[in-house]
Design an enzyme around this catalytic site. Sequence first.
Site, PDB file in Angstrom:
ATOM      1  N   HIS A   1      45.292  43.903  49.058  1.00 39.62           N
ATOM      2  CA  HIS A   1      44.683  44.542  47.885  1.00 39.62           C
ATOM      3  C   HIS A   1      44.745  46.070  47.944  1.00 39.62           C
ATOM      4  O   HIS A   1      45.066  46.727  46.958  1.00 39.62           O
ATOM      5  CB  HIS A   1      43.226  44.108  47.744  1.00 39.62           C
ATOM      6  CG  HIS A   1      43.049  42.640  47.540  1.00 39.62           C
ATOM      7  ND1 HIS A   1      43.665  41.949  46.525  1.00 39.62           N
ATOM      8  CD2 HIS A   1      42.319  41.718  48.229  1.00 39.62           C
ATOM      9  CE1 HIS A   1      43.322  40.673  46.600  1.00 39.62           C
ATOM     10  NE2 HIS A   1      42.514  40.505  47.621  1.00 39.62           N
TER      11      HIS A   1
ATOM     12  N   HIS B   1      41.805  37.305  40.844  1.00 37.98           N
ATOM     13  CA  HIS B   1      42.357  36.017  40.391  1.00 37.98           C
ATOM     14  C   HIS B   1      42.290  35.890  38.870  1.00 37.98           C
ATOM     15  O   HIS B   1      43.235  35.409  38.242  1.00 37.98           O
ATOM     16  CB  HIS B   1      41.623  34.851  41.056  1.00 37.98           C
ATOM     17  CG  HIS B   1      41.672  34.885  42.552  1.00 37.98           C
ATOM     18  ND1 HIS B   1      40.776  34.218  43.355  1.00 37.98           N
ATOM     19  CD2 HIS B   1      42.514  35.539  43.401  1.00 37.98           C
ATOM     20  CE1 HIS B   1      41.073  34.436  44.626  1.00 37.98           C
ATOM     21  NE2 HIS B   1      42.114  35.239  44.679  1.00 37.98           N
TER      22      HIS B   1
ATOM     23  N   ASP C   1      47.626  37.323  44.183  1.00 37.16           N
ATOM     24  CA  ASP C   1      46.756  38.495  44.367  1.00 37.16           C
ATOM     25  C   ASP C   1      47.442  39.766  43.874  1.00 37.16           C
ATOM     26  O   ASP C   1      46.834  40.592  43.186  1.00 37.16           O
ATOM     27  CB  ASP C   1      46.409  38.678  45.854  1.00 37.16           C
ATOM     28  CG  ASP C   1      45.227  37.824  46.300  1.00 37.16           C
ATOM     29  OD1 ASP C   1      44.481  37.315  45.442  1.00 37.16           O
ATOM     30  OD2 ASP C   1      45.046  37.685  47.529  1.00 37.16           O
TER      31      ASP C   1
ATOM     32  N   HIS D   1      49.841  32.614  47.316  1.00 34.01           N
ATOM     33  CA  HIS D   1      48.554  33.221  46.939  1.00 34.01           C
ATOM     34  C   HIS D   1      48.607  34.742  47.074  1.00 34.01           C
ATOM     35  O   HIS D   1      47.988  35.459  46.270  1.00 34.01           O
ATOM     36  CB  HIS D   1      47.385  32.675  47.758  1.00 34.01           C
ATOM     37  CG  HIS D   1      46.086  33.218  47.250  1.00 34.01           C
ATOM     38  ND1 HIS D   1      45.465  32.714  46.126  1.00 34.01           N
ATOM     39  CD2 HIS D   1      45.342  34.288  47.635  1.00 34.01           C
ATOM     40  CE1 HIS D   1      44.386  33.430  45.867  1.00 34.01           C
ATOM     41  NE2 HIS D   1      44.285  34.391  46.772  1.00 34.01           N
TER      42      HIS D   1
END
Length: 305
Positions: free
Chosen positions: A265, A79, A242, A238
Amino acid sequence: MIRQRTLKEIVKTTGVGLHSGRKVTLTLRPAAANTGIVYRRTDVNPPVDFPADPASVRDTMLCTALVNDEGVRISTVEHLNAALAGMGIDNIIVEVDAPEIPIMDGSASPFVYLLQQAGVETLNAAKRFIRIKKPIRFEDGDKWAEFVPFNGFRMDFEIEFNHPAIESDEQHLLFDFSSQGFVKEISRARTFGFMRDIEYLQSQNLCLGGSFDCAIVLDEYRILNEEGLRFENEFVTHKVLDAIGDLYMCGHAIIGEFRAYKSGHGLNNQLLRAVLADAEAWEWATFEEEVGSPVAFAEPGMVLA
């Protein structure tokens, strides 16, 4: 020319570590041209530096974590890294006195505010962009992520959550990057999780800082946060946040289009590694004129919030 950026002054804040639940002090320091983005653990002796590099990302289970050969780590960097990308910061020292960046409210917005508080300083060195020259794709089962050439930085992201609280028509987002767009449309989107997963993690002594203050929490049927969502497509937004943070782990703004389906991720990091490992897939780019830049960064003194 488009110049590299750092901070005007040192800024400091405190927050809670998502996994430890303990207080963390975060200090952001200006750095000279061509320093890059450096994460630093100050609670170990001597302090340990982690230059932003996709190879430093060795754990993507619950967040993006930088780990060195001795097993020293800094977790939950994505973030803050997204905020650095959003503000176009090239050179900075990020210091923490703990194994993780504080989670704050689960979005990038507090970090954007902190960077604006510090002020942005332009340096007398050309900003170096990574330009995507050919398509590169990475797949994992039905999930995939790819880069294709594009004269700008575009995110085309789709998630697929079969949940009553996540509208099916709010699971896709196309975002053409600019600093202003990032701050207004992306930075405030919070991380999200399911109550059952959080309870299990806490029983394993993880996610001890997890709460309604730093995440959207869902049960099987609904969103449990009293205030609800910040915007209707906060979930996919979001995931874009990311990805912006994960992709900026190369330390440079990218000129290209990122497309993804159910990526996270790990996949974001594998794609970035695959691109950089292929010398024919990318090239360095600099710009003599601000007007010619395909990626729009705000003027250093501009307040975007």
